[in-house]
Design a protein around this motif. Structure first.
Motif, PDB file in Angstrom:
ATOM      1  N   THR A 167       4.644  22.843  44.719  1.00 36.73           N
ATOM      2  CA  THR A 167       5.697  23.494  46.046  1.00 36.73           C
ATOM      3  C   THR A 167       4.609  23.629  47.006  1.00 36.73           C
ATOM      4  OG1 THR A 167       7.234  23.209  44.231  1.00 36.73           O
ATOM      5  CG2 THR A 167       7.744  23.929  46.222  1.00 36.73           C
ATOM      6  N   PHE A 168       5.454  23.408  48.183  1.00 32.91           N
ATOM      7  CA  PHE A 168       4.013  23.852  49.127  1.00 32.91           C
ATOM      8  C   PHE A 168       5.696  24.099  50.115  1.00 32.91           C
ATOM      9  CE2 PHE A 168       3.215  19.212  49.306  1.00 32.91           C
ATOM     10  CZ  PHE A 168       3.384  19.166  50.344  1.00 32.91           C
ATOM     11  N   GLU A 169       5.166  24.619  51.643  1.00 31.25           N
ATOM     12  CA  GLU A 169       5.969  24.955  52.474  1.00 31.25           C
ATOM     13  C   GLU A 169       5.085  24.433  54.358  1.00 31.25           C
ATOM     14  OE1 GLU A 169       8.202  28.005  53.011  1.00 31.25           O
ATOM     15  OE2 GLU A 169       9.623  27.824  51.653  1.00 31.25           O
ATOM     16  N   LEU A 170       5.319  23.362  54.703  1.00 30.56           N
ATOM     17  CA  LEU A 170       4.277  23.775  56.244  1.00 30.56           C
ATOM     18  C   LEU A 170       6.269  24.090  57.275  1.00 30.56           C
ATOM     19  CD1 LEU A 170       3.265  19.572  56.065  1.00 30.56           C
ATOM     20  CD2 LEU A 170       2.438  22.352  55.414  1.00 30.56           C
ATOM     21  N   ALA A 171       5.373  25.416  57.311  1.00 24.21           N
ATOM     22  CA  ALA A 171       6.060  26.063  58.179  1.00 24.21           C
ATOM     23  C   ALA A 171       8.097  26.203  58.619  1.00 24.21           C
ATOM     24  CB  ALA A 171       6.305  25.023  60.052  1.00 24.21           C
ATOM     25  N   GLY A 172       7.497  26.307  56.997  1.00 20.82           N
ATOM     26  CA  GLY A 172       9.048  27.017  56.665  1.00 20.82           C
ATOM     27  C   GLY A 172      10.013  25.432  56.139  1.00 20.82           C
ATOM     28  N   GLN A 173       9.611  24.447  56.334  1.00 23.86           N
ATOM     29  CA  GLN A 173       9.858  22.964  55.321  1.00 23.86           C
ATOM     30  C   GLN A 173       9.073  22.915  53.858  1.00 23.86           C
ATOM     31  OE1 GLN A 173      12.242  20.923  56.356  1.00 23.86           O
ATOM     32  NE2 GLN A 173      12.121  20.119  54.805  1.00 23.86           N
ATOM     33  N   ARG A 174      10.275  22.985  52.720  1.00 19.26           N
ATOM     34  CA  ARG A 174       9.505  22.452  52.108  1.00 19.26           C
ATOM     35  C   ARG A 174       9.537  21.211  51.581  1.00 19.26           C
ATOM     36  NH1 ARG A 174      10.479  26.253  46.983  1.00 19.26           N
ATOM     37  NH2 ARG A 174      11.002  27.697  48.262  1.00 19.26           N
ATOM     38  N   TYR A 175       7.861  21.065  50.373  1.00 21.31           N
ATOM     39  CA  TYR A 175       7.651  19.459  49.720  1.00 21.31           C
ATOM     40  C   TYR A 175       7.839  19.784  48.546  1.00 21.31           C
ATOM     41  CZ  TYR A 175       6.900  18.433  54.650  1.00 21.31           C
ATOM     42  OH  TYR A 175       7.937  18.634  56.289  1.00 21.31           O
ATOM     43  N   ILE A 176       8.199  18.987  48.297  1.00 23.75           N
ATOM     44  CA  ILE A 176       7.145  18.535  46.476  1.00 23.75           C
ATOM     45  C   ILE A 176       6.392  17.749  45.866  1.00 23.75           C
ATOM     46  CG2 ILE A 176       8.108  18.518  43.567  1.00 23.75           C
ATOM     47  CD1 ILE A 176      10.751  20.246  45.182  1.00 23.75           C
ATOM     48  N   ALA A 177       4.718  17.956  46.049  1.00 21.13           N
ATOM     49  CA  ALA A 177       4.173  16.153  45.526  1.00 21.13           C
ATOM     50  C   ALA A 177       4.065  16.867  44.025  1.00 21.13           C
ATOM     51  CB  ALA A 177       2.332  17.643  46.088  1.00 21.13           C
ATOM     52  N   TYR A 178       3.908  15.176  44.171  1.00 26.96           N
ATOM     53  CA  TYR A 178       4.575  15.136  42.030  1.00 26.96           C
ATOM     54  C   TYR A 178       3.313  13.966  41.976  1.00 26.96           C
ATOM     55  CZ  TYR A 178       5.879  13.546  37.946  1.00 26.96           C
ATOM     56  OH  TYR A 178       6.425  12.490  36.580  1.00 26.96           O
ATOM     57  N   ASN A 179       2.310  14.278  41.332  1.00 29.31           N
ATOM     58  CA  ASN A 179       1.329  12.801  40.787  1.00 29.31           C
ATOM     59  C   ASN A 179       2.255  11.776  39.297  1.00 29.31           C
ATOM     60  OD1 ASN A 179      -1.174  13.844  42.443  1.00 29.31           O
ATOM     61  ND2 ASN A 179      -1.416  16.049  40.684  1.00 29.31           N
ATOM     62  N   GLY A 180       3.049  11.233  39.620  1.00 24.69           N
ATOM     63  CA  GLY A 180       3.563  10.313  39.561  1.00 24.69           C
ATOM     64  C   GLY A 180       2.515   9.562  38.703  1.00 24.69           C
ATOM     65  N   GLY A 181       1.636   8.722  39.818  1.00 24.60           N
ATOM     66  CA  GLY A 181       0.805   7.465  39.331  1.00 24.60           C
ATOM     67  C   GLY A 181       0.898   6.718  40.435  1.00 24.60           C
ATOM     68  N   PRO A 182       0.666   5.427  39.955  1.00 26.74           N
ATOM     69  CA  PRO A 182       0.700   4.256  41.051  1.00 26.74           C
ATOM     70  C   PRO A 182       2.246   3.471  41.037  1.00 26.74           C
ATOM     71  CG  PRO A 182      -0.332   3.323  38.746  1.00 26.74           C
ATOM     72  CD  PRO A 182      -0.012   4.917  39.161  1.00 26.74           C
ATOM     73  N   GLN A 183       2.835   3.483  41.031  1.00 28.77           N
ATOM     74  CA  GLN A 183       4.410   3.182  40.395  1.00 28.77           C
ATOM     75  C   GLN A 183       5.070   2.750  41.765  1.00 28.77           C
ATOM     76  OE1 GLN A 183       3.425   4.848  38.097  1.00 28.77           O
ATOM     77  NE2 GLN A 183       4.818   5.431  36.374  1.00 28.77           N
ATOM     78  N   PHE A 184       4.401   4.218  42.567  1.00 26.90           N
ATOM     79  CA  PHE A 184       5.553   4.169  44.324  1.00 26.90           C
ATOM     80  C   PHE A 184       3.893   4.241  45.149  1.00 26.90           C
ATOM     81  CE2 PHE A 184       8.535   5.393  41.386  1.00 26.90           C
ATOM     82  CZ  PHE A 184       9.498   4.384  41.640  1.00 26.90           C
ATOM     83  N   THR A 185       4.175   4.148  46.352  1.00 20.68           N
ATOM     84  CA  THR A 185       2.776   3.266  47.637  1.00 20.68           C
ATOM     85  C   THR A 185       4.107   4.246  48.146  1.00 20.68           C
ATOM     86  OG1 THR A 185       3.061   1.759  48.008  1.00 20.68           O
ATOM     87  CG2 THR A 185       1.410   2.424  46.382  1.00 20.68           C
ATOM     88  N   PHE A 186       3.370   5.245  49.519  1.00 23.03           N
ATOM     89  CA  PHE A 186       4.093   5.479  50.750  1.00 23.03           C
ATOM     90  C   PHE A 186       3.801   3.962  51.553  1.00 23.03           C
ATOM     91  CE2 PHE A 186       2.104   9.338  48.915  1.00 23.03           C
ATOM     92  CZ  PHE A 186       3.298  10.643  49.281  1.00 23.03           C
ATOM     93  N   THR A 187       4.859   4.074  52.519  1.00 24.22           N
ATOM     94  CA  THR A 187       4.832   3.255  53.677  1.00 24.22           C
ATOM     95  C   THR A 187       5.453   4.163  55.089  1.00 24.22           C
ATOM     96  OG1 THR A 187       7.800   2.615  53.707  1.00 24.22           O
ATOM     97  CG2 THR A 187       6.301   1.607  52.298  1.00 24.22           C
ATOM     98  N   GLY A 203      -2.697   7.773  51.853  1.00 27.47           N
ATOM     99  CA  GLY A 203      -1.366   7.200  52.363  1.00 27.47           C
ATOM    100  C   GLY A 203      -0.002   7.693  53.289  1.00 27.47           C
ATOM    101  N   VAL A 204       0.207   8.587  53.488  1.00 22.76           N
ATOM    102  CA  VAL A 204       1.616   9.807  54.332  1.00 22.76           C
ATOM    103  C   VAL A 204       1.669   9.492  55.612  1.00 22.76           C
ATOM    104  CG1 VAL A 204       2.498  11.700  54.468  1.00 22.76           C
ATOM    105  CG2 VAL A 204       1.577  11.570  52.177  1.00 22.76           C
ATOM    106  N   THR A 205       1.742   8.891  56.032  1.00 28.96           N
ATOM    107  CA  THR A 205       2.093   8.597  57.973  1.00 28.96           C
ATOM    108  C   THR A 205       2.351   9.844  58.852  1.00 28.96           C
ATOM    109  OG1 THR A 205       2.867   6.108  57.326  1.00 28.96           O
ATOM    110  CG2 THR A 205       3.515   6.729  59.155  1.00 28.96           C
ATOM    111  N   TRP A 206       2.217  10.474  59.716  1.00 28.00           N
ATOM    112  CA  TRP A 206       2.343  11.018  60.848  1.00 28.00           C
ATOM    113  C   TRP A 206       3.325  10.650  61.643  1.00 28.00           C
ATOM    114  CZ3 TRP A 206       2.134  16.506  58.032  1.00 28.00           C
ATOM    115  CH2 TRP A 206       1.860  17.117  57.430  1.00 28.00           C
ATOM    116  N   GLN A 207       3.724  11.625  62.043  1.00 30.00           N
ATOM    117  CA  GLN A 207       4.056  11.545  63.961  1.00 30.00           C
ATOM    118  C   GLN A 207       3.153  12.882  64.203  1.00 30.00           C
ATOM    119  OE1 GLN A 207       5.223   8.540  64.517  1.00 30.00           O
ATOM    120  NE2 GLN A 207       5.078   8.110  62.487  1.00 30.00           N
ATOM    121  N   VAL A 208       2.403  12.538  65.252  1.00 27.89           N
ATOM    122  CA  VAL A 208       1.702  13.921  65.981  1.00 27.89           C
ATOM    123  C   VAL A 208       1.960  13.257  67.556  1.00 27.89           C
ATOM    124  CG1 VAL A 208      -0.767  15.500  65.866  1.00 27.89           C
ATOM    125  CG2 VAL A 208      -0.203  14.191  64.170  1.00 27.89           C
TER     126      VAL A 208
END
Length: 149
Positions: A44-64, A103-108
């Motif tokens: 569990t982490f925060e980026l500038a106050g926004q909370r995220y949960i990163a989970y090691n779930g395996g290869p079943q799902f990928t980012f798009t 594999g995470v897409t970002w808008q910078v």
């Protein structure tokens, strides 16, 4: 009740969370959960106050690219720094988008883009948007030049 963004990784949750929190001021890893063998399962982490949960779930799902994280930057230096760190091992995309090595897409996006568009007349706004779409990493000076043509 609290809403958070849940990110499913194939074994890289801790590395991603550590990388992301190192890039964004005011960010931190809040918690690391481990399984019985001591392997990190959830971060569990925060980026500038926004909370995220990163989970090691395996290869079943990928980012798009259908969902992305948005990073609003105050200066060109912030854009440049974030872009360099997030594209390392990743892939540049059009108009300020990129896919990082996880594999995470970002808008910078520099905050100046919205400011320039808000003050622009319609032809200038169109030139600014055309300039954005022609760029990979967004260049604020290039946007100003497009506005002033």
């Amino acid at each position: 009740m609290q809403a958070s963004t849940f990110l499913w990784f194939d074994g890289h949750a801790e590395e991603a969370a550590d990388h992301y929190t190192s890039l964004v001021a005011g960010s931190a890893v809040l918690d690391r959960q481990r399984d019985a063998d001591g392997r990190v399962t959830t971060v569990t982490f925060e980026l500038a106050g926004q909370r995220y949960i990163a989970y090691n779930g395996g290869p079943q799902f990928t980012f798009t690219g259908a969902i992305s994280l948005y990073l609003g930057c105050d200066t060109q230096q912030e854009v440049d720094t974030a872009w360099a760190a997030l594209t390392e091992g990743g892939k540049e995309g059009p108009g300020g988008s990129l896919t990082d090595r996880f594999g995470v897409t970002w808008q910078v996006v520099p905050k100046a883009l919205a400011e320039l568009l808000a003050k622009a007349d319609p032809p200038a706004a169109e030139r600014i948007l055309q300039a954005v779409h022609a760029m990979t990493k967004i260049d604020i000076q290039g946007l100003i030049e497009a506005r002033d043509r």
